[in-house]
Design an enzyme around this catalytic site. Sequence first.
Site, short mmCIF file in Angstrom:
data_model
loop_
_atom_site.label_atom_id
_atom_site.label_comp_id
_atom_site.label_asym_id
_atom_site.label_seq_id
_atom_site.Cartn_x
_atom_site.Cartn_y
_atom_site.Cartn_z
N LYS A 77 15.39 36.04 7.01
CA LYS A 77 15.79 36.38 5.65
C LYS A 77 14.59 36.82 4.82
O LYS A 77 14.61 37.87 4.19
CB LYS A 77 16.45 35.17 4.98
CG LYS A 77 16.56 35.27 3.49
CD LYS A 77 17.07 33.99 2.88
CE LYS A 77 16.92 33.98 1.38
NZ LYS A 77 15.54 33.78 0.91
N ASN A 78 13.50 36.04 4.85
CA ASN A 78 12.38 36.35 3.97
C ASN A 78 11.62 37.60 4.39
O ASN A 78 10.81 38.11 3.62
CB ASN A 78 11.44 35.14 3.86
CG ASN A 78 12.08 34.03 3.01
OD1 ASN A 78 13.11 34.24 2.39
ND2 ASN A 78 11.45 32.87 3.01
N ARG A 132 16.44 36.42 -5.67
CA ARG A 132 15.03 36.37 -6.02
C ARG A 132 14.32 37.68 -5.64
O ARG A 132 13.52 38.23 -6.37
CB ARG A 132 14.42 35.21 -5.23
CG ARG A 132 13.03 34.88 -5.60
CD ARG A 132 13.01 33.90 -6.74
NE ARG A 132 11.72 33.89 -7.38
CZ ARG A 132 11.55 33.83 -8.69
NH1 ARG A 132 12.58 33.79 -9.50
NH2 ARG A 132 10.35 33.80 -9.20
N PRO A 178 7.54 31.20 -11.94
CA PRO A 178 7.02 32.34 -12.72
C PRO A 178 6.60 33.48 -11.80
O PRO A 178 6.41 33.27 -10.60
CB PRO A 178 5.79 31.74 -13.42
CG PRO A 178 5.38 30.60 -12.55
CD PRO A 178 6.63 30.06 -11.91
N ILE A 179 6.43 34.67 -12.37
CA ILE A 179 5.95 35.79 -11.54
C ILE A 179 4.66 36.38 -12.13
O ILE A 179 4.34 37.54 -11.96
CB ILE A 179 7.03 36.89 -11.33
CG1 ILE A 179 7.50 37.46 -12.66
CG2 ILE A 179 8.19 36.37 -10.52
CD1 ILE A 179 8.24 38.80 -12.46
N ASP A 180 3.92 35.50 -12.81
CA ASP A 180 2.69 35.96 -13.46
C ASP A 180 1.69 36.57 -12.47
O ASP A 180 0.99 37.53 -12.80
CB ASP A 180 2.03 34.79 -14.22
CG ASP A 180 1.79 33.58 -13.33
OD1 ASP A 180 2.72 33.16 -12.62
OD2 ASP A 180 0.65 33.07 -13.30
N ILE A 234 5.15 22.75 -3.13
CA ILE A 234 5.23 24.14 -3.61
C ILE A 234 6.12 24.30 -4.85
O ILE A 234 5.76 24.98 -5.79
CB ILE A 234 5.77 25.08 -2.49
CG1 ILE A 234 5.09 24.82 -1.15
CG2 ILE A 234 5.66 26.55 -2.91
CD1 ILE A 234 3.72 25.37 -0.97
C1 UD1 Z 1 9.02 32.71 -0.91
C2 UD1 Z 1 10.27 32.57 -0.08
C3 UD1 Z 1 10.82 31.16 -0.19
C4 UD1 Z 1 9.76 30.14 0.16
C5 UD1 Z 1 8.48 30.40 -0.63
C6 UD1 Z 1 7.34 29.52 -0.19
C7 UD1 Z 1 11.20 34.79 -0.14
C8 UD1 Z 1 12.26 35.68 -0.66
N1 UD1 Z 1 11.24 33.53 -0.57
O1 UD1 Z 1 9.39 32.49 -2.25
O2 UD1 Z 1 11.92 31.05 0.70
O3 UD1 Z 1 10.25 28.86 -0.19
O4 UD1 Z 1 8.05 31.76 -0.46
O5 UD1 Z 1 7.12 29.65 1.16
O6 UD1 Z 1 10.36 35.18 0.65
N2 UD1 Z 1 4.05 31.08 -8.33
C9 UD1 Z 1 3.46 31.23 -9.56
N3 UD1 Z 1 3.30 32.50 -10.04
C10 UD1 Z 1 3.69 33.60 -9.34
C11 UD1 Z 1 4.28 33.42 -8.07
C12 UD1 Z 1 4.45 32.14 -7.58
O7 UD1 Z 1 3.10 30.27 -10.22
O8 UD1 Z 1 3.51 34.71 -9.82
C13 UD1 Z 1 4.25 29.71 -7.80
C14 UD1 Z 1 5.75 29.39 -7.67
O9 UD1 Z 1 6.29 28.91 -8.86
C15 UD1 Z 1 5.73 28.34 -6.59
C16 UD1 Z 1 4.58 28.80 -5.68
O10 UD1 Z 1 3.77 29.65 -6.49
O11 UD1 Z 1 5.45 27.08 -7.13
C17 UD1 Z 1 5.02 29.52 -4.42
O12 UD1 Z 1 5.73 30.65 -4.74
P1 UD1 Z 1 5.85 31.91 -3.78
O13 UD1 Z 1 5.01 31.73 -2.56
O14 UD1 Z 1 5.63 33.11 -4.61
O15 UD1 Z 1 7.35 31.82 -3.34
P2 UD1 Z 1 8.43 32.94 -3.43
O16 UD1 Z 1 7.83 34.25 -3.06
O17 UD1 Z 1 9.20 32.81 -4.70
#
Ligand code: UD1
Length: 417
Positions: free
Chosen positions: A22-23, A92, A122-124, A326
């Site tokens: 999926k990812n 997402r 967040p997506i910062d 996480i």
């Molecule tokens: C992806 C996966 C998800 C998996 C996760 C961790 C997909 C579609 N989803 O989610 O299944 O659980 O990786 O392996 O691939 N964060 C920030 N700022 C940002 C981005 C992330 O603070 O801009 C934080 C998030 O809140 C979280 C952590 O970083 O606490 C990990 O997030 P991230 O690795 O980005 O996970 P996703 O890409 O959302």
Amino acid sequence: MKKIIIEGNKELSGTIKIGGAKNSVVALIPACILADGELKIKNVPNISDKDALIEILNLLNVKVIEEEGTLLINTQKTENKVINEKLSNKLRASYYFMGALLGKFKKAEVYFPGGCNIGSRPIDLHLKGFEALGAKITKEDCKYIIETKELKGTEIYLDFASVGATINILFAAVKAKGRTIINNAAREVEIENIAKFLNRMGAKIKGAGTERIVIDGVKELHSAAVSVIPDRIEAGTYIIMGALLGKNLIVDGINPNHLKVVLNKLKEMGINLKINKNQVIINKANKLKAVNVRTSVYPGFPTDLGQPMSVLLTQAEGISQFEETIFENRMGHVPNLQKMGAKIEYERQHATFHGPTKLKSAELIATDLRSGAALVTAGLIAEGETIINDADHILRGYERIITKLSDVGAKIKIIEV
Ligand code: UD1
């Protein structure tokens, strides 16, 4: 809304074939629009997140033909459009269109993404990456407008090795002018799969799968094909079910190297596993040892398997400690397991399991995708009939779960309510 009903305590025997990740596929689909041509994605899982992404491609005037697990995607007439709230909110991964549209058209207008409610998410880091490449970002209502005249390669340091940010920055950088370096990049195997696809389109990416990815921008990307890697989370979920109920259960079509940390943890619990090249054969363990589990970024224990793993911990003898590092809100399954009789104390991201406890059937609510998978696992070992409400979450990430489990002996069905 859908409901899953399980008549528990049935042995699982036979073969479960694992689908594409999926990812990976949720990023491979948006990646296509970076190229002008015919793209082919093989081993595509039949999950509802894939359907939602195809809807977005249709909106962008991209032609998609779906044939038995293969997507043929023609991007020659792609148009830049706003990804509206309804579509963006479905999942997402809609945020991958930010990087992909920015990379292709130098402009993206995308509403806030949806997805599981497992933390603030967040997506910062994505946005900072786009800005570092020269984009200007405006937030309007619930929409991001990201645009620039020219994307210029640069060196980026991610504060956290985010999967989403790494992929989105990769998308924005593949056609940028010059060299981009992503430091502290996420190392998940899905990222290698995505970089491979982009390289086949003509991109110049080195180091995917390591913490330093180097991208030399190219002007054009062209037709290419790729196969989605096996879903290590789907595989891990069925392996955990096998540890609870398996009789020579074969989880097939996997890459055991992607699951090393999980398989080692199961061995530590005393589970009998046979690991072959592309499969794992697993039997129910008579006695499970308590262990401690701490999720972390790849190659650590995957957060996406933390919830199914919790069910196994309820059956281990003694005290197991679980820590989710996480996401701050990934304990939605715990109150459900408590309702079934599991002895768990939890606070925020920590849980203590006192096992083993026999689980009773109950009426439950799937709060998110992986909590749903955990509840299916729990329902399978509980005596009697378990009902899982809001089961739609589960179908976002587990293809044909009802058929796959029924075929190996589970008594499980899904109904529309
Ligand atoms: C992806 C996966 C998800 C998996 C996760 C961790 C997909 C579609 N989803 O989610 O299944 O659980 O990786 O392996 O691939 N964060 C920030 N700022 C940002 C981005 C992330 O603070 O801009 C934080 C998030 O809140 C979280 C952590 O970083 O606490 C990990 O997030 P991230 O690795 O980005 O996970 P996703 O890409 O959302």
